[in-house]
Design a protein around this motif. Structure first.
Motif, mmCIF file in Angstrom:
data_model
loop_
_atom_site.group_PDB
_atom_site.id
_atom_site.type_symbol
_atom_site.label_atom_id
_atom_site.label_comp_id
_atom_site.label_asym_id
_atom_site.label_seq_id
_atom_site.Cartn_x
_atom_site.Cartn_y
_atom_site.Cartn_z
ATOM 1 N N ILE A 150 0.836 -1.191 0.000
ATOM 2 C CA ILE A 150 0.000 0.000 0.000
ATOM 3 C C ILE A 150 0.879 1.251 0.000
ATOM 4 C CG2 ILE A 150 -1.723 1.308 1.296
ATOM 5 C CD1 ILE A 150 -2.617 -1.406 2.501
ATOM 6 N N LYS A 151 0.596 2.155 -0.911
ATOM 7 C CA LYS A 151 1.302 3.426 -0.975
ATOM 8 C C LYS A 151 0.304 4.571 -0.881
ATOM 9 C CE LYS A 151 5.406 1.675 -1.684
ATOM 10 N NZ LYS A 151 6.407 1.668 -0.584
ATOM 11 N N SER A 152 0.770 5.701 -0.360
ATOM 12 C CA SER A 152 -0.032 6.914 -0.296
ATOM 13 C C SER A 152 0.634 7.957 -1.179
ATOM 14 C CB SER A 152 -0.117 7.419 1.149
ATOM 15 O OG SER A 152 -0.751 8.676 1.221
ATOM 16 N N SER A 153 -0.105 8.494 -2.142
ATOM 17 C CA SER A 153 0.502 9.450 -3.060
ATOM 18 C C SER A 153 -0.554 10.314 -3.719
ATOM 19 C CB SER A 153 1.301 8.711 -4.145
ATOM 20 O OG SER A 153 1.842 9.625 -5.092
ATOM 21 N N GLU A 154 -0.198 11.571 -3.981
ATOM 22 C CA GLU A 154 -1.020 12.448 -4.797
ATOM 23 C C GLU A 154 -0.314 12.761 -6.111
ATOM 24 O OE1 GLU A 154 -2.642 15.848 -2.857
ATOM 25 O OE2 GLU A 154 -3.334 14.714 -1.115
ATOM 26 N N MET A 155 0.763 12.027 -6.400
ATOM 27 C CA MET A 155 1.457 12.173 -7.667
ATOM 28 C C MET A 155 0.642 11.565 -8.797
ATOM 29 S SD MET A 155 5.254 11.012 -6.376
ATOM 30 C CE MET A 155 5.862 10.838 -8.060
ATOM 31 N N GLU A 156 1.045 11.877 -10.035
ATOM 32 C CA GLU A 156 0.460 11.216 -11.184
ATOM 33 C C GLU A 156 0.855 9.745 -11.148
ATOM 34 O OE1 GLU A 156 0.242 11.834 -16.042
ATOM 35 O OE2 GLU A 156 1.478 13.147 -14.788
ATOM 36 N N ILE A 157 -0.097 8.850 -11.362
ATOM 37 C CA ILE A 157 0.166 7.411 -11.214
ATOM 38 C C ILE A 157 0.275 6.755 -12.588
ATOM 39 C CG2 ILE A 157 -0.683 5.237 -10.264
ATOM 40 C CD1 ILE A 157 -2.300 6.786 -8.265
ATOM 41 N N PRO A 158 1.389 6.079 -12.873
ATOM 42 C CA PRO A 158 1.472 5.309 -14.120
ATOM 43 C C PRO A 158 0.471 4.153 -14.070
ATOM 44 C CG PRO A 158 3.646 5.621 -13.130
ATOM 45 C CD PRO A 158 2.647 6.023 -12.107
ATOM 46 N N SER A 159 -0.007 3.724 -15.224
ATOM 47 C CA SER A 159 -0.997 2.649 -15.263
ATOM 48 C C SER A 159 -0.438 1.332 -14.726
ATOM 49 C CB SER A 159 -1.517 2.454 -16.691
ATOM 50 O OG SER A 159 -0.441 2.156 -17.572
ATOM 51 N N ASN A 160 0.901 1.155 -14.781
ATOM 52 C CA ASN A 160 1.530 -0.062 -14.246
ATOM 53 C C ASN A 160 2.291 0.212 -12.953
ATOM 54 O OD1 ASN A 160 3.455 1.494 -15.502
ATOM 55 N ND2 ASN A 160 4.476 -0.190 -16.548
ATOM 56 N N LEU A 161 2.026 1.357 -12.313
ATOM 57 C CA LEU A 161 2.668 1.788 -11.067
ATOM 58 C C LEU A 161 4.177 1.980 -11.264
ATOM 59 C CD1 LEU A 161 0.652 -0.306 -8.436
ATOM 60 C CD2 LEU A 161 0.052 1.853 -9.571
ATOM 61 N N TRP A 162 4.931 2.019 -10.136
ATOM 62 C CA TRP A 162 6.347 2.364 -10.180
ATOM 63 C C TRP A 162 7.223 1.143 -9.887
ATOM 64 C CZ3 TRP A 162 2.843 5.150 -7.052
ATOM 65 C CH2 TRP A 162 2.458 6.408 -7.553
ATOM 66 N N PRO A 163 8.452 1.116 -10.406
ATOM 67 C CA PRO A 163 9.347 -0.028 -10.175
ATOM 68 C C PRO A 163 9.610 -0.337 -8.702
ATOM 69 C CG PRO A 163 10.185 1.308 -11.966
ATOM 70 C CD PRO A 163 9.037 2.078 -11.368
ATOM 71 N N ASN A 164 9.665 0.690 -7.847
ATOM 72 C CA ASN A 164 9.989 0.407 -6.441
ATOM 73 C C ASN A 164 8.901 -0.421 -5.756
ATOM 74 O OD1 ASN A 164 8.327 2.798 -6.568
ATOM 75 N ND2 ASN A 164 8.789 3.168 -4.421
ATOM 76 N N ILE A 165 7.624 -0.214 -6.165
ATOM 77 C CA ILE A 165 6.548 -1.031 -5.592
ATOM 78 C C ILE A 165 6.723 -2.490 -5.999
ATOM 79 C CG2 ILE A 165 4.074 -1.518 -5.686
ATOM 80 C CD1 ILE A 165 3.516 1.401 -5.782
ATOM 81 N N TRP A 166 7.009 -2.712 -7.297
ATOM 82 C CA TRP A 166 7.144 -4.092 -7.769
ATOM 83 C C TRP A 166 8.407 -4.749 -7.215
ATOM 84 C CZ3 TRP A 166 2.664 -5.349 -8.758
ATOM 85 C CH2 TRP A 166 1.778 -4.525 -9.460
ATOM 86 N N GLY A 167 9.474 -3.970 -7.012
ATOM 87 C CA GLY A 167 10.667 -4.531 -6.385
ATOM 88 C C GLY A 167 10.398 -4.961 -4.961
ATOM 89 N N GLN A 168 9.626 -4.164 -4.259
ATOM 90 C CA GLN A 168 9.263 -4.498 -2.886
ATOM 91 C C GLN A 168 8.417 -5.771 -2.854
ATOM 92 O OE1 GLN A 168 7.997 -0.930 -0.995
ATOM 93 N NE2 GLN A 168 7.803 -1.841 1.042
ATOM 94 N N LEU A 169 7.441 -5.851 -3.733
ATOM 95 C CA LEU A 169 6.574 -7.032 -3.773
ATOM 96 C C LEU A 169 7.335 -8.272 -4.247
ATOM 97 C CD1 LEU A 169 3.371 -5.282 -5.107
ATOM 98 C CD2 LEU A 169 3.513 -6.589 -2.976
ATOM 99 N N TRP A 170 8.298 -8.093 -5.150
ATOM 100 C CA TRP A 170 9.131 -9.228 -5.569
ATOM 101 C C TRP A 170 9.885 -9.811 -4.374
ATOM 102 C CZ3 TRP A 170 14.497 -9.713 -5.340
ATOM 103 C CH2 TRP A 170 14.999 -10.874 -5.934
ATOM 104 N N CYS A 171 10.397 -8.946 -3.515
ATOM 105 C CA CYS A 171 11.082 -9.422 -2.305
ATOM 106 C C CYS A 171 10.143 -10.225 -1.417
ATOM 107 C CB CYS A 171 11.654 -8.242 -1.513
ATOM 108 S SG CYS A 171 13.049 -7.406 -2.284
ATOM 109 N N TYR A 172 8.921 -9.725 -1.239
ATOM 110 C CA TYR A 172 7.961 -10.432 -0.391
ATOM 111 C C TYR A 172 7.632 -11.809 -0.969
ATOM 112 C CZ TYR A 172 7.208 -5.856 1.766
ATOM 113 O OH TYR A 172 7.376 -4.658 2.406
ATOM 114 N N ALA A 173 7.677 -11.916 -2.289
ATOM 115 C CA ALA A 173 7.392 -13.205 -2.925
ATOM 116 C C ALA A 173 8.479 -14.229 -2.663
ATOM 117 C CB ALA A 173 7.215 -13.018 -4.429
ATOM 118 N N GLN A 174 9.629 -13.790 -2.106
ATOM 119 C CA GLN A 174 10.725 -14.709 -1.789
ATOM 120 C C GLN A 174 10.697 -15.182 -0.333
ATOM 121 O OE1 GLN A 174 12.058 -15.288 -4.756
ATOM 122 N NE2 GLN A 174 10.866 -13.496 -5.433
#
Length: 332
Positions: free
Chosen positions: A233-257
Motif C-alpha cells: 500500500i502506498k499513499s501518493s497524490e502524484m500522477e500514477i502510471p498505469s503499471n505503477l512504479w518499479p519500487n513497488i514491484w521490487g518491494q513485492l518481488w522481495c515479499y514473494a521470496q
C-alpha cells in the motif's frame, strides 16, 4: 440487504469532485460515513484484492473525460494514466553506477534504492515533500492544524495516521463471504498501535551474511488451495502510471521470496495507491473532513520470468554482487 453503492454516493459525488464520465469502482472511506457506506466500501476494496478491478481515480481524468465547466485551477486532474516505461539495459546500467556503499538488509531500504534510480525523472524532492504532507494528513481545508501548538499537531497527525492504518487493513467480515472461502489474513505490517508487528526473514536474499527482513502490508493465505496474495500500500497524490512504479514491484518481488510464499501453489502481488483529501460532505456544508480514496490497484505474477530476472538482477547489485546480463525485457 444489498446496498446500492452508486445510489448511496449519488448525492455526494458532485461534492467529492468525481468527473462525470469517470469509470471504475469508487472506493472511499471517511470517518463520518454511515455503517452502510463503510460496509459497501469494504466490499469493493476486498473484491479488488482478490480479483482484477478497474479503480476510478479521483485525481485522474478518464480517457473519455469532457470538462463540464466546473473544474478549477486549484483542483486540476492528471491526464489519463500511461505506463511507466523501463529500458531494462539502461536501468541496470544506472544501478551498476549507483550501488549503495552500505546496503541495509531490509525490503524497504531496497525499495528506496530502486526509487533513487529514477526519481530525478519520475519524481523529485517536491513530490516527496507532497507525499510526506499527505502521509501526515495535512489536507486541504485543515487551517486549524496550522494554528495549533506542536503538541496538538503531533496528536492530530498521529490520529490521522492511526485512522489510515486501521482503515487500510480493516476487512470487516468480508473474508467470511463464500466467494473468498479459505482465505485468511496471516500478516499485517501496517504497524497498528495496539499490535506488535513481526518480520519475516528471507534467507534467499542476503546482504552480506544477513537475510533480508520483510514485513508486507497485507499477506493472505488460502488454506484450501495454498495460494498467496501479497498487498503493498502506498499513499501518493502524484500522477500514477498505469503499471505503477518499479519500487513497488521490487518491494513485492522481495515479499514473494519469503519461504512459505515461495512454497505457495500460486502467488499474486497487488500494488495499491491511496490518496487523502479534505473536502465538504455536500455543497452546502461549511466544514471539511478527510476522505481516503483508493486511486489504483494493479496485480502481477512475481514468478513471471522477465519480472523475476529483472528484480533479481537489481537485488544482486544492491546487495553487493556483480550482476550479469539481463536477457529478457521486463513487461510494461
Amino acid at each position: 440487504m444489498a446496498i446500492d453503492f452508486a445510489a448511496a454516493f449519488a448525492s455526494r459525488e458532485k461534492a467529492l469532485g468525481w468527473p462525470d464520465h469517470q469509470t471504475g469502482e469508487r472506493i472511499v472511506f471517511c470517518e463520518r460515513q454511515t455503517y452502510g457506506k463503510t460496509l459497501q466500501a469494504l466490499e469493493k476494496r476486498v473484491a479488488s484484492i482478490f480479483g482484477p478491478t478497474e479503480i476510478a481515480d479521483r485525481w485522474t481524468k478518464p480517457r473519455d473525460y469532457k470538462p463540464d465547466g466546473n473544474a478549477t485551477a486549484s483542483d486540476p486532474l492528471y491526464e489519463p494514466a500511461r505506463p511507466f516505461k523501463v529500458d531494462p539495459a539502461q536501468f541496470i546500467k544506472r544501478a551498476h553506477m549507483v550501488r549503495p556503499a552500505e546496503p541495509e538488509p531490509t525490503v524497504s531500504a531496497f525499495a528506496q534504492w530502486l526509487y533513487s534510480l529514477y526519481s530525478t525523472t519520475h519524481g523529485d524532492v517536491h513530490d516527496r515533500e507532497r507525499g510526506i504532507e499527505t502521509e501526515r494528513g495535512i489536507g486541504q481545508g485543515l487551517s486549524e492544524f496550522f494554528h495549533a501548538d506542536m503538541e496538538s499537531r503531533d496528536e492530530k497527525m498521529e490520529q490521522r495516521r492511526a485512522y489510515r492504518r486501521r482503515k487500510l487493513c480493516e476487512l470487516g467480515d468480508e473474508l467470511q463471504n463464500p466467494s473468498f472461502t479459505g482465505w485468511e489474513l496471516v500478516h499485517s505490517g501496517l504497524h497498528l498501535l495496539d499490535e506488535l508487528t513481526t518480520w519475516y526473514s528471507v534467507p534467499d536474499l542476503c546482504v552480506g551474511n544477513v537475510p533480508l527482513r520483510a514485513s508486507p502490508d497485507l499477506l493472505f493465505l488460502n488454506r484450501v488451495t495454498g495460494e498467496v496474495i501479497v498487498v503493498e500500500i502506498k499513499s501518493s497524490e502524484m500522477e500514477i502510471p498505469s503499471n505503477l512504479w518499479p519500487n513497488i514491484w521490487g518491494q513485492l518481488w522481495c515479499y514473494a521470496q519469503i519461504p512459505f510464499v515461495r512454497e505457495a501453489s500460486r502467488v499474486t502481488v497487488v500494488g495499491e495507491v491511496w490518496g487523502e483529501r479534505w473536502i465538504r460532505e455536500s455543497q452546502r456544508a461549511r466544514s471539511t473532513y478527510p476522505h481516503l480514496f483508493m486511486r489504483a490497484s494493479v496485480r502481477r505474477d512475481p514468478r513471471a520470468k522477465a519480472f523475476d530476472q529483472f528484480f533479481r538482477e537489481l537485488f544482486k547489485l544492491y546487495a553487493g554482487g556483480g550482476g550479469g546480463w539481463l536477457p529478457c525485457p521486463i513487461p510494461q
